[in-house]
Design an enzyme around this catalytic site. Structure first.
Site, mmCIF file in Angstrom:
data_model
loop_
_atom_site.group_PDB
_atom_site.id
_atom_site.type_symbol
_atom_site.label_atom_id
_atom_site.label_comp_id
_atom_site.label_asym_id
_atom_site.label_seq_id
_atom_site.Cartn_x
_atom_site.Cartn_y
_atom_site.Cartn_z
ATOM 1 N N ARG A 205 4.947 6.547 14.168
ATOM 2 C CA ARG A 205 4.958 7.093 12.803
ATOM 3 C C ARG A 205 4.310 8.453 12.773
ATOM 4 O O ARG A 205 3.290 8.674 13.451
ATOM 5 C CB ARG A 205 4.202 6.134 11.879
ATOM 6 C CG ARG A 205 4.626 6.247 10.431
ATOM 7 C CD ARG A 205 3.736 5.454 9.529
ATOM 8 N NE ARG A 205 2.560 6.225 9.197
ATOM 9 C CZ ARG A 205 1.505 5.733 8.554
ATOM 10 N NH1 ARG A 205 1.484 4.468 8.192
ATOM 11 N NH2 ARG A 205 0.489 6.502 8.274
ATOM 12 N N HIS B 219 4.660 0.254 0.174
ATOM 13 C CA HIS B 219 5.424 -0.477 1.184
ATOM 14 C C HIS B 219 4.604 -1.612 1.779
ATOM 15 O O HIS B 219 3.373 -1.645 1.649
ATOM 16 C CB HIS B 219 5.977 0.450 2.270
ATOM 17 C CG HIS B 219 4.946 1.246 3.010
ATOM 18 N ND1 HIS B 219 4.348 2.361 2.492
ATOM 19 C CD2 HIS B 219 4.415 1.081 4.253
ATOM 20 C CE1 HIS B 219 3.490 2.854 3.369
ATOM 21 N NE2 HIS B 219 3.502 2.096 4.450
ATOM 22 N N ASP C 268 0.371 5.106 1.995
ATOM 23 C CA ASP C 268 -0.443 5.532 3.135
ATOM 24 C C ASP C 268 -1.563 6.476 2.700
ATOM 25 O O ASP C 268 -1.313 7.463 1.998
ATOM 26 C CB ASP C 268 0.432 6.224 4.184
ATOM 27 C CG ASP C 268 1.403 5.243 4.810
ATOM 28 O OD1 ASP C 268 1.037 4.065 4.972
ATOM 29 O OD2 ASP C 268 2.534 5.652 5.116
ATOM 30 N N HIS D 236 0.836 -1.199 0.000
ATOM 31 C CA HIS D 236 0.000 0.000 0.000
ATOM 32 C C HIS D 236 0.873 1.251 0.000
ATOM 33 O O HIS D 236 2.072 1.190 0.290
ATOM 34 C CB HIS D 236 -0.907 0.034 1.240
ATOM 35 C CG HIS D 236 -0.161 0.183 2.527
ATOM 36 N ND1 HIS D 236 0.580 -0.842 3.084
ATOM 37 C CD2 HIS D 236 -0.001 1.238 3.367
ATOM 38 C CE1 HIS D 236 1.145 -0.418 4.199
ATOM 39 N NE2 HIS D 236 0.809 0.841 4.397
HETATM 40 C C1 SIN Z 1 3.084 1.109 7.800
HETATM 41 O O1 SIN Z 1 3.227 2.310 7.953
HETATM 42 O O2 SIN Z 1 2.403 0.630 6.918
HETATM 43 C C2 SIN Z 1 3.851 0.180 8.730
HETATM 44 C C3 SIN Z 1 5.200 -0.100 8.183
HETATM 45 C C4 SIN Z 1 5.997 -0.986 9.096
HETATM 46 O O3 SIN Z 1 5.539 -1.334 10.193
HETATM 47 O O4 SIN Z 1 7.106 -1.343 8.712
#
Ligand code: SIN
Length: 270
Positions: free
Chosen positions: A260, A245, A102, A100
């Protein structure tokens, strides 16, 4: 090319490790400019040994724009702009297990995200990023022509309703071009998100499903990817406009934990 930071590319297409910076202190304008340039050049950049507090994390993020509240993940106590990313022996779900970008469901999807992990398992818990410029460029010309001008609906409702069972709540849902021009680099990138895209507009359901499957497989081509092995206090900063990612949950029952922040973006254009 870089005089205030050191930049070490991870692959031929995407990802670079940055050193020579301390994210627990205020950065100078030259370092900020070079970090932004490295982000644009490599799509995702990594930093090691940065034991950031929440204020450090937000200050670093704000060097690159405004931070936004996540519409589907509550902020941590006292810090509405910071979401926890956490998996341990009690977890039944971790974020990001499907390819995906974000919040492409937003009218103005984020320009970037910055993830800091303070605790990681001894092995596992890697994150993969994929370069959507390369994904676009690798398409056959006939497919590029077909996608030109096509839009897709990016819908967060199925994602968060399945997670929270709050079926009355409305999450963001917006149409965006499938091929965008990156607002800073001017390059064309695929802007497709297997997690949020519910359908392509103006085509039949059967065609929409075929296209979804084709693009999902195409974007996951290993040639477009970098895989990052976390250590405690590593940081990843990615450009959501030209990367996907995927977080790998292969470390149960170990703990992987951090925070995050998400940076405001603008409406994608053809
Ligand atoms: C995410 O922001 O999708 C999580 C990425 C991660 O935990 O590495």
């Amino acid at each position: 090319m870089y005089r205030h930071i050191q930049v070490s590319p991870c692959t031929a297409r995407i990802g670079a490790e940055i050193s020579g910076v301390d994210l627990t202190a205020a950065l100078g304008p030259e370092q900020v400019e070079e970090i932004r340039r490295a982000l644009l050049q490599f799509g995702v950049i990594f930093f090691r040994d940065q034991p950031m507090g929440h204020e450090d994390h937000m200050r670093f993020g704000r060097c690159f724009g405004e931070l936004i509240v996540h519409p589907g993940a509550p902020g941590i106590e006292g810090f509405p702009l910071i979401v926890a990313i956490h998996g341990d022996a009690n977890s039944t779900y971790v974020a990001g297990e499907q390819w995906h970008s974000d919040l492409s469901c937003n009218a103005e999807p984020p320009m970037g995200s910055i993830l800091y992990l303070h605790t990681v398992p001894p092995v596992g818990g890697d994150t993969l990023w994929a370069d959507m410029y390369s994904a676009y460029e690798a398409l056959p010309e006939r497919m590029k022509a077909y996608l030109d001008g096509l839009t897709a609906q990016h819908d967060a409702n199925h994602v968060y309703h399945a997670l929270y069972h709050d079926y009355d709540k409305a999450y963001p849902r917006n149409d965006h071009p499938v091929v965008i021009t990156h607002p800073e680099s001017g390059r064309k990138a695929l802007f497709f998100n297997p997690q949020y895209v519910s359908h392509f507009n103006g085509v039949s359901d059967a065609e929409s499903r075929m296209l979804y499957d084709f693009l999902t497989a195409h974007c996951a081509d290993a040639r477009f990817q970098v895989r990052f092995r976390w250590r405690p206090h590593s940081v990843a900063f990615w450009d959501n406009r030209c990367t996907h990612h995927l977080a790998i949950w292969d470390y149960y029952p170990q703990t992987r934990s951090g925070f995050r922040v998400t940076l405001k973006g603008e409406r994608p254009t053809f």
